[in-house]
Scaffold this active site. Structure first.
Site, short mmCIF file in Angstrom:
data_model
loop_
_atom_site.label_atom_id
_atom_site.label_comp_id
_atom_site.label_asym_id
_atom_site.label_seq_id
_atom_site.Cartn_x
_atom_site.Cartn_y
_atom_site.Cartn_z
CG ASP A 165 -0.76 5.06 -10.77
OD1 ASP A 165 -0.67 4.34 -11.70
OD2 ASP A 165 -1.25 4.42 -9.65
CD GLN A 189 -4.94 -0.93 -7.93
OE1 GLN A 189 -3.71 -0.90 -8.14
NE2 GLN A 189 -5.99 -0.55 -8.82
CE LYS A 195 -1.96 -1.44 -11.55
NZ LYS A 195 -2.48 -0.53 -10.76
#
Ligand code: NDP
Length: 295
Positions: free
Chosen positions: A119, A96, A52
């Site tokens: 997200d 994450q 990412k």
């Protein structure tokens, strides 16, 4: 049958974002920034975070990876998030998952400012999605809708059958397709493991979205002629002919279902590449919407 090439579309999106960032740079303006927070030593998480961050760098976005040991406490992690909530250089915050077991993931997600929730996992983002307000949509569902858009697939009034009801794929894509908007406005059915006869539902799908996590579970006799198939699954199966000893397959038995489908995503190279592209896109959106107003 037409293949939906997620790799190609993801590359296009990255190029479009890079061009916008190059323009900002040429005007001497600040650029969007994404901070990725990683707690613990999970090897898969380390790979995801570095890919990412590399994707951000490639398009000229500012990026930083904050790594913490497994022993890091929930409170310490919340304090790091609070710091980035008020950092004007970072418009997106990504934590994450999964986190070490002693850390409550819900509390961590709720600590992220909804303005930086790229997200799309914050309850406020999910609530806004459900009521049809503009919001950050989680990256995999957003990527699926973007694929439908870029292939001009008509979703209006079509029967979308989603197999899977996870918070990161099944539920958000179902809500997204239900919205009274372009490339949505569908009739939506959501199936899960309690379905006694799954094929009763899947056979009715104009658009079938499989997010199950079961290798090649959707077979030819479970779909109708002309169906559009979006395969979200990423499963490893043993393959003695491969040098790695395994290969990656989706939740759909590709060859047999492709023979009946009008459109289908391959695995790999379908939905997968779209997830990071949409993360970049959400970060750019956060910059545009809140770049000047972050706390
Ligand atoms: P989850 O395991 O969280 O959810 C799976 C869902 O499938 C559950 O709702 C489960 O039902 C349902 N299910 C399982 N077995 C059956 C069955 N036999 N019949 C009907 N429904 C069933 O998975 P995720 O949503 O996180 O991921 C799904 C797949 O997508 C995985 O392969 C994952 O690797 C992949 N994935 C890919 C991404 C990408 O391309 N970027 C991103 C995220 C995921 P129940 O709720 O009853 O248990």
């Amino acid at each position: 049958m037409q293949l939906i090439d997620g790799k190609k579309v993801a590359t296009e999106i990255r190029k479009e974002l890079k061009a916008k960032i190059d323009e900002l740079k040429s005007q001497g303006k600040p650029v969007p920034g994404l901070v990725a927070i990683l707690a613990g030593e999970n090897p898969a998480s380390q790979i995801y975070v570095s890919s990412k961050s590399k994707a951000c760098e490639e398009i000229g976005m500012k990026t930083k990876v904050e790594k913490f040991p497994t022993t890091f406490s929930e409170e310490e992690l919340i304090n790091v998030i609070k710091k980035y909530n008020s950092d004007k250089e970072y418009h997106g915050i990504l934590v994450q998952l999964p986190l070490p077991k002693h850390i409550n993931e819900n509390k961590i997600i709720e600590a992220i400012s909804p303005k930086k929730d790229v997200d799309g996992f914050h309850p406020m983002s999910i609530g806004n999605l459900v009521i049809g307000k503009e919001t950050f949509v989680s990256c995999t569902p957003a990527g699926i809708q973007e694929l439908l858009k870029r292939y001009y697939i008509n979703t209006n009034g079509k029967h979308v059958v989603v197999v899977g009801r996870s918070n990161i794929v099944g539920k958000p894509i179902a809500n997204l397709m239900l919205q009274k908007k372009y490339y949505a406005n569908s009739i939506v059915t959501v199936c899960h493991s309690a379905a006694e006869d799954l094929s009763y539902f899947t056979k009715q799908a104009d658009i079938l979205i499989a997010a199950i996590g079961q290798p090649e579970m959707i077979k030819r006799n479970m779909v109708k002629e002309g169906v559009v198939v979006i395969d979200v699954g990423i499963n490893r199966i043993e393959d003695k002919n491969s040098s790695k000893g395994y290969r990656i397959v989706g939740d759909v038995a590709f060859n047999e279902v492709a023979a009946k489908a009008s459109y289908i995503t391959p695995v790999p190279g379908g939905v997968g590449p779209m997830t990071i592209a949409m993360l970049l896109s959400n970060t750019f959106k956060a910059y545009k919407l809140y770049g000047d107003t972050n706390e």
